[in-house]
Design an enzyme around this catalytic site. Structure first.
Site, PDB file in Angstrom:
ATOM      1  N   ASP A  67      11.943  -5.061 -52.808  1.00  0.00           N
ATOM      2  CA  ASP A  67      13.712  -4.735 -53.091  1.00  0.00           C
ATOM      3  C   ASP A  67      13.682  -3.107 -54.191  1.00  0.00           C
ATOM      4  OD1 ASP A  67      11.356  -5.171 -55.549  1.00  0.00           O
ATOM      5  OD2 ASP A  67      13.169  -5.811 -57.055  1.00  0.00           O
ATOM      6  N   GLU A 134      10.758  -7.489 -57.837  1.00  0.00           N
ATOM      7  CA  GLU A 134       9.829  -6.890 -58.966  1.00  0.00           C
ATOM      8  C   GLU A 134      10.133  -6.335 -59.818  1.00  0.00           C
ATOM      9  OE1 GLU A 134       7.542  -4.017 -60.820  1.00  0.00           O
ATOM     10  OE2 GLU A 134       9.206  -2.981 -58.900  1.00  0.00           O
TER      11      GLU A 134
END
Length: 403
Positions: A67, A134
């Protein structure tokens, strides 16, 4: 390397927010499948698992997160991101890979292709994990709760790495406690809105938010001992939309970091106490809402596994390129994999900044002109960063799987 560079540039141009990594996951799945892995997508919403089997032997988990961040990139690169997206609060935000997760994905896919091409040198199973979210703190746990190990087997070790603002080609490792615990909070402060010309008829949540932010700065400086460590950061404050309208509420988003559990509990309690007390002092019409949005424990590296892996890195890169790392106040949810599987885990750092930007005396610490992770100016030099990160992952995997 040219293929990996092209892949990195494409990922960098097309970042995606937490749990929205559909394109990135698709690219990763396709590359893992081409390398000969058995691939499953949609794990923990957008996660990907690729299993590469090569005879009898241990199972090694290699992980990369996918991400990006709600940051407007200002690197000036020809392949800089111009993407915008809608975040989980429904707000349109710019998006950039300001933490290096695009490089993490590139490293993992490069390692998969390299290991698949040299099956004669190892035996066992590799579980390649492309993890979502994350930055939101919930991606690793989401994959575990979606049956990652029940479906694909429990590994014997979990391995991961992170891009760092230090000279490219250098590696940092640390045994034991390596990174802090993380707690994030979303706070809603309630006031009573009205006309900006008549503040006496309102309860101004902007002033309430401002006083709360300032008071929160005393938690670490006045409530935590000098020999302990903690960080309290208010990363976002939102209130109002027009200069002559006092709004009804304000929002704060907080990040709390700590290493020791007693300190963690004390800081969290102090933050909640201050938020409530400032609301009372402002005569707020409602109690504030304090919502924990993410929480995960410190990253702790298995000491024996870390020492063995560090020795292998020194053989591969040379002793001058591999260093003992400091305790880091940043946080990671990578440790969720090792904890859930009940196996050793090791997490290390790979440099990604042009060495010419660092002091000639060999100092690894970045100076003020070297952007850190999460900066709008953060971007790695492509070479030797791509090669170094692939080599560390391959070296780590082969240290468990070599014939």
């Amino acid at each position: 390397m040219s293929d990996l560079e092209s892949r990195y540039v494409d990922l960098h141009r097309n970042p995606e927010l937490s749990f929205e990594e559909h394109r990135t996951a698709g690219i990763g799945a396709e590359a893992l499948r081409a390398a000969g892995c058995e691939v499953t997508t949609g794990i923990g919403r957008t996660g990907v698992a690729g299993v590469l089997r090569n005879g009898a032997g241990p199972t090694v988990l290699l992980r990369a997160d996918m991400d990006a961040l709600p940051v407007r990139e200002e690197t000036g690169l020809s392949y800089a991101s111009t993407r915008v997206a809608t975040n989980s609060q429904g707000i349109e935000v710019p998006v950039a890979h300001a933490c290096g997760h695009d490089m993490h994905v590139t490293w993992l896919l490069g390692a998969a292709e390299s290991l698949a091409a040299r099956r004669d040198s190892w035996s066992g199973t590799i579980l390649f994990v492309l993890q979502p979210a994350e930055e939101a703190g919930g991606g690793a746990r989401a994959m575990v709760e979606d049956g990652l190990f029940d479906r694909f087997g429990t590994p014997d070790v979990a391995l991961g790495q992170h891009l760092a603002p230090m000279p490219a080609g250098h590696v940092l490792t640390r045994s034991g406690l390596a990174m802090s615990a993380s707690d994030t909070l979303h706070v809603r402060l309630f006031g009573r809105g009205g006309h900006g010309s008549r503040p006496e008829a309102t309860v101004d949540p902007v002033v309430l938010a401002a006083s709360t932010v300032l008071r929160l700065q005393t938690v670490v400086s006045r409530e935590i001992g000098a020999t302990d460590a903690a960080v309290v950061t208010v990363g976002a404050m939102n209130a109002g939309a027009k200069e002559n309208v006092i709004p009804d509420e304000a929002e704060l988003q907080l990040s709390i970091r700590s290493f020791a559990e007693p300190v963690r509990e004390k800081v969290n309690e102090a933050v909640r106490r201050i938020v409530r007390a400032e609301s009372t002092a402002s005569a707020a019409p409602r109690e504030p809402e304090i919502t924990a949005t993410a929480s995960y424990p410190p990253t702790v590296n298995d000491e024996a596994a870390t020492e063995a892996l560090t020795a292998r890195f020194r053989e591969e890169f040379g002793p001058d390129q591999v260093h003992d790392g400091p305790l880091i106040t940043g946080s990671e949810d990578f440790g969720e994999f090792g904890r859930a599987a009940g196996v050793p885990s090791v997490f290390w750092f790979v440099g990604g900044i042009d060495p010419a930007r660092f002091a000639a005396d060999g100092t690894l610490a970045p100076g003020p002109d070297v952007p850190s992770n999460h900066s709008a100016q953060f971007a790695p030099t492509l070479h030797p960063t791509i090669d170094s990160g692939v080599r560390t992952l391959v070296t780590a995997a082969l240290s468990y799987l070599s014939n």
